[in-house]
Design a protein around this motif. Structure first.
Motif, mmCIF file in Angstrom:
data_model
loop_
_atom_site.group_PDB
_atom_site.id
_atom_site.type_symbol
_atom_site.label_atom_id
_atom_site.label_comp_id
_atom_site.label_asym_id
_atom_site.label_seq_id
_atom_site.Cartn_x
_atom_site.Cartn_y
_atom_site.Cartn_z
ATOM 1 N N ARG A 15 0.836 -1.200 0.000
ATOM 2 C CA ARG A 15 0.000 0.000 0.000
ATOM 3 C C ARG A 15 0.870 1.249 0.000
ATOM 4 N N PHE A 16 0.337 2.299 -0.645
ATOM 5 C CA PHE A 16 0.956 3.627 -0.600
ATOM 6 C C PHE A 16 -0.022 4.519 0.140
ATOM 7 N N GLY A 17 0.234 4.801 1.394
ATOM 8 C CA GLY A 17 -0.717 5.618 2.155
ATOM 9 C C GLY A 17 -2.082 4.944 2.163
ATOM 10 N N GLN A 18 -3.065 5.624 1.604
ATOM 11 C CA GLN A 18 -4.422 5.088 1.594
ATOM 12 C C GLN A 18 -4.643 4.095 0.447
ATOM 13 N N THR A 19 -3.823 4.220 -0.602
ATOM 14 C CA THR A 19 -4.032 3.367 -1.779
ATOM 15 C C THR A 19 -3.464 1.974 -1.558
ATOM 16 N N VAL A 20 -4.273 0.959 -1.794
ATOM 17 C CA VAL A 20 -3.740 -0.398 -1.790
ATOM 18 C C VAL A 20 -3.410 -0.726 -3.241
ATOM 19 N N ALA A 21 -2.127 -0.641 -3.588
ATOM 20 C CA ALA A 21 -1.724 -0.817 -4.988
ATOM 21 C C ALA A 21 -1.752 -2.287 -5.379
ATOM 22 N N VAL A 22 -1.264 -3.149 -4.461
ATOM 23 C CA VAL A 22 -1.310 -4.594 -4.684
ATOM 24 C C VAL A 22 -1.996 -5.193 -3.467
ATOM 25 N N GLY A 39 -4.974 -5.396 -17.077
ATOM 26 C CA GLY A 39 -5.871 -4.659 -16.194
ATOM 27 C C GLY A 39 -5.875 -3.192 -16.549
ATOM 28 N N PRO A 40 -6.891 -2.487 -16.086
ATOM 29 C CA PRO A 40 -6.992 -1.067 -16.416
ATOM 30 C C PRO A 40 -5.883 -0.264 -15.736
ATOM 31 N N SER A 41 -5.707 0.959 -16.168
ATOM 32 C CA SER A 41 -4.672 1.831 -15.626
ATOM 33 C C SER A 41 -4.842 1.996 -14.114
ATOM 34 N N GLY A 42 -3.726 1.911 -13.394
ATOM 35 C CA GLY A 42 -3.766 2.132 -11.955
ATOM 36 C C GLY A 42 -4.172 0.920 -11.137
ATOM 37 N N CYS A 43 -4.229 -0.263 -11.755
ATOM 38 C CA CYS A 43 -4.696 -1.432 -11.007
ATOM 39 C C CYS A 43 -3.552 -2.134 -10.287
ATOM 40 N N GLY A 44 -2.328 -1.629 -10.422
ATOM 41 C CA GLY A 44 -1.234 -2.183 -9.631
ATOM 42 C C GLY A 44 -0.264 -3.061 -10.400
ATOM 43 N N LYS A 45 -0.331 -3.064 -11.709
ATOM 44 C CA LYS A 45 0.537 -3.940 -12.507
ATOM 45 C C LYS A 45 2.007 -3.560 -12.338
ATOM 46 N N THR A 46 2.301 -2.270 -12.501
ATOM 47 C CA THR A 46 3.689 -1.821 -12.378
ATOM 48 C C THR A 46 4.204 -2.056 -10.967
ATOM 49 N N THR A 47 3.374 -1.767 -9.979
ATOM 50 C CA THR A 47 3.796 -1.957 -8.593
ATOM 51 C C THR A 47 4.158 -3.419 -8.336
ATOM 52 N N LEU A 48 3.364 -4.325 -8.879
ATOM 53 C CA LEU A 48 3.642 -5.749 -8.698
ATOM 54 C C LEU A 48 4.999 -6.110 -9.319
ATOM 55 N N PHE A 88 11.465 -1.286 -17.941
ATOM 56 C CA PHE A 88 10.667 -0.259 -17.280
ATOM 57 C C PHE A 88 9.640 0.336 -18.232
ATOM 58 N N GLN A 89 8.498 0.674 -17.653
ATOM 59 C CA GLN A 89 7.427 1.275 -18.452
ATOM 60 C C GLN A 89 7.889 2.591 -19.084
ATOM 61 N N SER A 90 8.757 3.329 -18.348
ATOM 62 C CA SER A 90 9.252 4.600 -18.881
ATOM 63 C C SER A 90 10.643 4.431 -19.506
ATOM 64 N N ASP A 165 7.147 -4.284 -18.795
ATOM 65 C CA ASP A 165 6.038 -3.392 -18.435
ATOM 66 C C ASP A 165 5.591 -2.622 -19.676
ATOM 67 N N GLU A 166 4.531 -3.062 -20.264
ATOM 68 C CA GLU A 166 3.993 -2.452 -21.489
ATOM 69 C C GLU A 166 5.066 -2.321 -22.559
ATOM 70 N N PRO A 167 5.640 -3.451 -22.978
ATOM 71 C CA PRO A 167 6.815 -3.388 -23.840
ATOM 72 C C PRO A 167 6.538 -2.874 -25.244
ATOM 73 N N THR A 198 0.244 -5.475 -19.800
ATOM 74 C CA THR A 198 -0.357 -4.751 -20.910
ATOM 75 C C THR A 198 -1.744 -4.296 -20.491
ATOM 76 N N HIS A 199 -2.226 -3.201 -21.093
ATOM 77 C CA HIS A 199 -3.653 -3.030 -20.927
ATOM 78 C C HIS A 199 -4.382 -3.157 -22.260
ATOM 79 N N ASP A 200 -3.664 -3.771 -23.202
ATOM 80 C CA ASP A 200 -4.262 -4.076 -24.493
ATOM 81 C C ASP A 200 -4.708 -5.536 -24.457
HETATM 82 N N1 LIG Z 1 5.265 5.659 -5.450
HETATM 83 C C1 LIG Z 1 3.927 5.724 -5.299
HETATM 84 N N2 LIG Z 1 3.400 6.513 -4.334
HETATM 85 C C2 LIG Z 1 2.065 6.572 -4.151
HETATM 86 N N3 LIG Z 1 1.165 5.895 -4.875
HETATM 87 C C3 LIG Z 1 1.627 5.094 -5.845
HETATM 88 C C4 LIG Z 1 3.028 4.973 -6.116
HETATM 89 N N4 LIG Z 1 3.184 4.113 -7.142
HETATM 90 C C5 LIG Z 1 1.956 3.730 -7.499
HETATM 91 N N5 LIG Z 1 1.010 4.309 -6.730
HETATM 92 C C6 LIG Z 1 -0.445 4.078 -6.811
HETATM 93 O O1 LIG Z 1 -0.667 2.697 -6.823
HETATM 94 C C7 LIG Z 1 -1.661 2.353 -7.758
HETATM 95 C C8 LIG Z 1 -1.133 1.351 -8.760
HETATM 96 O O2 LIG Z 1 -0.164 1.983 -9.571
HETATM 97 P P1 LIG Z 1 0.605 1.193 -10.719
HETATM 98 O O3 LIG Z 1 1.629 2.110 -11.265
HETATM 99 O O4 LIG Z 1 1.076 -0.107 -10.194
HETATM 100 O O5 LIG Z 1 -0.555 0.983 -11.800
HETATM 101 P P2 LIG Z 1 -0.494 0.297 -13.239
HETATM 102 O O6 LIG Z 1 -1.429 -0.851 -13.185
HETATM 103 O O7 LIG Z 1 0.892 0.002 -13.615
HETATM 104 O O8 LIG Z 1 -1.110 1.434 -14.158
HETATM 105 P P3 LIG Z 1 -0.745 1.829 -15.689
HETATM 106 O O9 LIG Z 1 -1.424 0.833 -16.555
HETATM 107 O O10 LIG Z 1 -1.343 3.188 -15.831
HETATM 108 O O11 LIG Z 1 0.726 1.816 -15.815
HETATM 109 C C9 LIG Z 1 -2.127 3.656 -8.385
HETATM 110 O O12 LIG Z 1 -3.312 4.046 -7.736
HETATM 111 C C10 LIG Z 1 -1.021 4.616 -8.090
HETATM 112 O O13 LIG Z 1 -1.520 5.904 -7.913
#
Ligand SMILES: Nc1ncnc2c1ncn2[C@@H]1O[C@H](COP(=O)(O)OP(=O)(O)OP(=O)(O)O)[C@@H](O)[C@H]1O
Ligand SMILES: [Mg+2]
Lengths: 353, 298
Positions: A15-22, A39-48, A88-90, A165-167, A198-200
Motif C-alpha cells: 500500500r501507498f498511504g491510503q491506496t492499496v496498490a497490490v 488490467g486497467p490503468s492504476g490497477c497495480g501492474k507496475t507496482t507488482l 521499465f514502463q518509462s 512493463d507495457e513493452p 499490458t492493458h491491451d
Molecule cells: N510511489 C507511489 N506513491 C504513491 N502511490 C503510488 C506509487 N506508485 C503507485 N502508486 C499508486 O498505486 C496504484 C497502482 O499503480 P501502478 O503504477 O502499479 O498501476 P499500473 O497498473 O501500472 O497502471 P498503468 O497501466 O497506468 O501503468 C495507483 O493508484 C497509483 O496511484
C-alpha cells in the motif's frame, strides 16, 4: 500435470498511504510460460513488477523463485542478485550512454568476455531492428525506438524471468505485430519465462499462455485466454475481456428472471451462482429471431461494419445499455428496424451479481 | 511569387519572435551591459595604458603591464592562489558531494530543513563569520584550549595566520556553493535510472559510479567553479586568517587599485582571472554537452 512453478507469489500486498496498490495477490508462474498481467490503468501492474524486481518493499506476503538448489526467497535478495530483468514502463535508458552501451551494460556487469558481449549486443540490436542506431544516444531516438532499446537491454541478459512493463505500447501496428512474434520466438529459443504487463487485451489474448486479470490491486481471474473469454468468473472480467451484454436478475428453474424484461434463457453450471445473478451473453452468441421465438425485442439504433463482421446495437425497452449483436458479413438490418433477439441457454454465463 | 511571400512571412515571424525574446531578456540585458560588460571593457582597455601618478590611467599605449605580470614574484602569487583555491575546491567537493547526496536521500520534508541549514550562514555577515574563525583558531581559542586541557598537545598550536587557516576559512565560506548545485543535480537524476542499473546487475557502488556520478558531473563542475572562482578572488580571508603572509591574487589586485595605485597592472591581473574563469566555464559546458545531449559529434 502442471510443472512446479518458477515463481510463486503468495498473499503479496503493497500500500501507498491510503491506496492499496497490490492487494493480497497470489500467483504461480510456470517455467517457460508467457504470462500476461492485464488490467486497467492504476490497477497495480507496475507496482507488482517493481516488487518482484526489488524496487518496492511489499508490506506482506512472500515470493519464491525456483533455483538450482530448491526455492529461493526472492524478497531477501538485493535487486542486482535477483535472476530477473525488468523492462521499465518509462524505459529508463541511460541518457549518457549510446544505444549499444545501454544494451551492453547488463552483460558487462556479468563480466562476460568482450567479444561475447559484442556479439550478443549486435544480435539483439538486429532483433529489434536498431543496428543502424547503435551509436546514437537515447535523446536522438523516437519513442518507439527507445522502447525497443529498453526491450533489447532487458532481453539481452537472458534472465530466468523477464518482466516487461507495457513493452510494445509505443509501437505502431506493424512493428508491434513483428515484435510480438519476435518475443514469442525469443521465448521458445532462449527459454525465458515472460511476464508481460499490458492493458491491451487483444495483445494479451493473442500472445499469452495464461492471463491474470487485475482490478484495484486484486487478481480477478487467472486463466488461458479462451477460458477467460468463454468462462469469465466475475462481471469485471466478462466486461473487461471482449464485449458482453449483461442482465441482472434472479435465477429460476426456467432461466433468469429480469425485472421489467422477463425471463431470459440461461442455466446454472455451478451451484454457487444465485439466486441474484448477472447473466452475460457475448454479441456473437445472440441471433436475430422472429417475434415468436425472440426473448427480447427492440429496434436497431446503430450498425457498424468491420470488414468481415457487423455489430448491430439494439435498443431494448427496460435495458440501460444497447444490446450488442455481432453477425458474419453484412446485415440487411438498418437503423430503426424492429427486431427480435434470442440465444441458447448454454451460451449464456451466469455470475454472482 | 508564392515562394517569396512564404519566405517573407517566415522572416516576419522570425523577426517577431526575436523582438519578443528581446523584450523578455531586455531589462536583464541592459543591467548586465551597464554593470558588467562596460566595466569589463574598461578593464580590458586599461591593460594597455600607462599608470597615472595618483591612480587612474594615462592614455599612452604600452604592453609593459603584461610583461610585469610575468615577473616571478607575481607568478608565484598566482601559483599560490591557484594552489589554495584548488585545494579549497577539492576539499569542498569531497565534503560537499557526500553532504548533498545525503540530503537528497532524506525524507522530503527533511530535505527542505537541511537545505535551509546549509544556507543559514549566508544570513549573517561574511566579515563577522571570518572574524569568528580568528577567535576559534587563535592560541587561546577554544580549539587550542580544548586540546591542551585534554593533554593531546603540550603547547598551543599555530593554527592561525598560515595557508591552512586560509583554506579553512575559504572552505567554510564557499562550501554551501558546492552543496546546492550538486544537490540540484542529484535531485534531477531519475531514480529509475539507478534502479535500471541495479536491475542489470550493478551493485549500489557501481550504480553510483556508472550512473549517478556521470549524470551529476555537470552540476558538480558548476559547484567546483562556484568555489574555485571566488576563492581565487577573495582577499578578506587571506588578510584576516593568513595574516598578510599568504598573499593571493585577490589581495594583489586590490592592492594595485587601492594602494599601489597601479590601475593598468591591476587590470591585467583582474583580466587574467576573468580569462581563467571563462576557460573553466567553457570546459564545464563541454562536459555537460558530452553527457546530456546528442552524444558523439554528429
Ligand atoms: N510511489 C507511489 N506513491 C504513491 N502511490 C503510488 C506509487 N506508485 C503507485 N502508486 C499508486 O498505486 C496504484 C497502482 O499503480 P501502478 O503504477 O502499479 O498501476 P499500473 O497498473 O501500472 O497502471 P498503468 O497501466 O497506468 O501503468 C495507483 O493508484 C497509483 O496511484
Ligand atoms: Mg504501469
Amino acid at each position: 500435470m502442471t510443472p512446479s512453478p518458477l515463481l510463486r507469489i503468495s498473499h503479496l500486498s503493497k500500500r501507498f498511504g491510503q491506496t492499496v496498490a497490490v492487494d493480497d495477490v497470489s500467483l504461480e508462474i510456470r517455467p517457460n510460460e508467457f504470462f500476461s498481467l492485464l488490467g486497467p490503468s492504476g490497477c497495480g501492474k507496475t507496482t507488482l513488477l517493481r516488487a518482484l524486481a526489488g524496487f518496492e518493499d511489499p508490506d506482506s506476503g512472500t515470493v519464491t523463485i525456483a533455483g538450482e538448489s530448491g526455492e529461493l526467497d526472492l524478497l531477501r535478495l538485493p535487486p542486482e542478485r535477483r535472476p530477473i530483468n525488468l523492462m521499465f514502463q518509462s524505459y529508463a535508458l541511460f541518457p549518457h550512454m549510446s544505444v549499444e552501451r545501454n544494451v551492453a551494460y547488463g552483460l558487462q556487469r556479468e563480466r562476460l568476455d568482450r567479444a561475447v558481449i559484442r556479439q550478443r549486443v549486435d544480435e539483439v540490436l538486429q532483433t529489434v531492428g536498431l543496428t543502424d542506431k547503435a551509436t546514437a544516444r537515447p535523446a536522438q531516438l523516437s519513442g518507439g525506438q527507445r522502447q525497443r532499446v529498453a526491450l533489447a537491454r532487458a532481453i539481452v541478459k537472458r534472465p530466468r524471468l523477464l518482466l516487461l512493463d507495457e513493452p510494445l505500447s509505443a509501437l505502431d501496428r506493424k512493428v508491434r505485430a513483428e515484435m510480438q512474434l519476435e518475443l514469442k520466438r525469443l521465448q521458445h529459443e532462449v527459454g525465458i519465462t515472460f511476464v508481460v504487463v499490458t492493458h491491451d487485451q487483444e495483445e494479451a489474448m493473442s500472445m499469452a499462455d495464461r492471463i491474470a486479470v487485475m482490478s484495484d490491486g486484486r487478481v480477478e481471474q487467472v486463466d488461458s485466454p479462451v477460458d477467460l473469454y468463454t468462462r469469465p468468473r466475475t462481471v469485471f472480467v466478462a466486461d473487461f475481456i471482449g464485449t458482453s451484454n449483461a442482465f441482472v436478475g434472479t435465477l429460476t428453474s426456467g432461466g433468469v428472471m429480469v425485472p421489467g424484461i422477463g425471463m431470459l434463457p440461461g442455466q446454472s453450471v455451478s451451484a454457487d451462482a444465485g439466486p441474484e445473478v448477472t447473466l452475460i451473453v457475448r454479441p456473437e452468441d445472440i441471433r436475430f429471431a422472429p417475434t415468436g421465438q425472440a426473448v427480447l425485442a427492440g429496434h436497431v439504433i446503430d450498425v457498424q461494419y468491420f470488414g468481415g463482421a457487423s455489430t448491430v446495437a439494439v435498443r431494448v425497452e427496460g435495458v440501460d445499455r444497447p444490446v450488442l449483436v455481432s453477425c458474419q458479413g453484412t446485415t440487411t438490418l438498418a437503423r430503426g428496424d424492429a427486431t427480435g433477439l434470442a440465444w441458447d441457454p448454454a451460451a449464456a454465463v451466469l455470475l454472482e451479481a | 511569387m508564392t515562394t517569396t511571400s512564404i519566405g517573407s512571412g517566415r522572416g516576419a515571424a522570425r523577426r517577431r519572435a526575436l523582438i519578443g525574446r528581446a523584450a523578455f531578456a531586455g531589462p536583464g540585458l541592459v543591467y548586465v551591459t551597464a554593470f558588467m560588460t562596460v566595466p569589463l571593457l574598461l578593464i580590458a582597455t586599461y591593460t594597455v595604458l600607462t599608470r597615472g601618478r595618483f591612480g587612474g590611467v594615462k592614455w599612452e599605449f604600452t604592453l609593459g603591464n603584461f610583461a610585469k605580470a610575468l615577473d616571478p614574484t607575481y607568478l608565484s602569487i598566482l601559483g599560490n592562489s591557484l594552489l589554495i583555491a584548488g585545494i579549497t575546491t577539492v576539499l569542498a567537493l569531497l565534503l560537499g558531494y557526500p553532504t548533498a547526496y545525503g540530503i537528497s536521500r532524506l525524507p522530503r520534508q527533511w530535505q527542505a530543513v537541511a537545505i535551509v541549514m546549509v544556507v543559514l550562514p549566508f544570513w549573517s555577515n561574511f566579515l563577522i563569520r571570518t572574524y569568528a574563525w580568528i577567535v576559534l583558531l587563535n592560541s587561546e581559542g577554544p580549539i587550542n584550549s580544548a586540546l591542551v586541557s585534554l593533554g593531546v598537545i603540550g603547547a598551543p598550536l599555530d593554527l592561525l595566520y598560515n595557508r591552512g587557516a586560509v583554506i579553512a576559512g575559504l572552505l567554510y565560506a564557499y562550501l554551501p556553493l558546492v552543496i546546492l548545485p550538486v544537490y540540484a543535480a542529484i535531485e534531477r537524476v531519475d531514480p529509475q535510472l539507478q534502479e535500471a542499473a541495479r536491475n542489470l546487475g550493478a551493485s549500489k557502488a557501481r550504480t553510483f559510479w556508472d550512473v549517478t556520478l556521470p549524470l551529476t558531473l555537470p552540476g558538480t563542475m558548476i559547484g567546483a567553479i562556484f568555489v574555485f572562482v571566488p576563492s581565487m578572488g577573495n582577499f578578506v580571508v587571506p588578510e584576516l586568517l593568513g595574516g598578510g603572509k599568504t598573499v593571493m591574487v585577490g589581495n594583489l589586485i586590490r592592492d594595485q587599485f587601492l594602494e599601489a595605485r597601479n590601475w593598468p597592472f591591476g587590470a591585467v591581473l583582474a583580466l587574467s582571472v576573468v580569462a581563467f574563469l571563462v576557460l573553466l566555464f567553457a570546459l564545464q559546458a563541454m562536459v555537460a554537452r558530452r553527457i546530456n545531449s546528442a552524444g558523439p559529434r554528429a
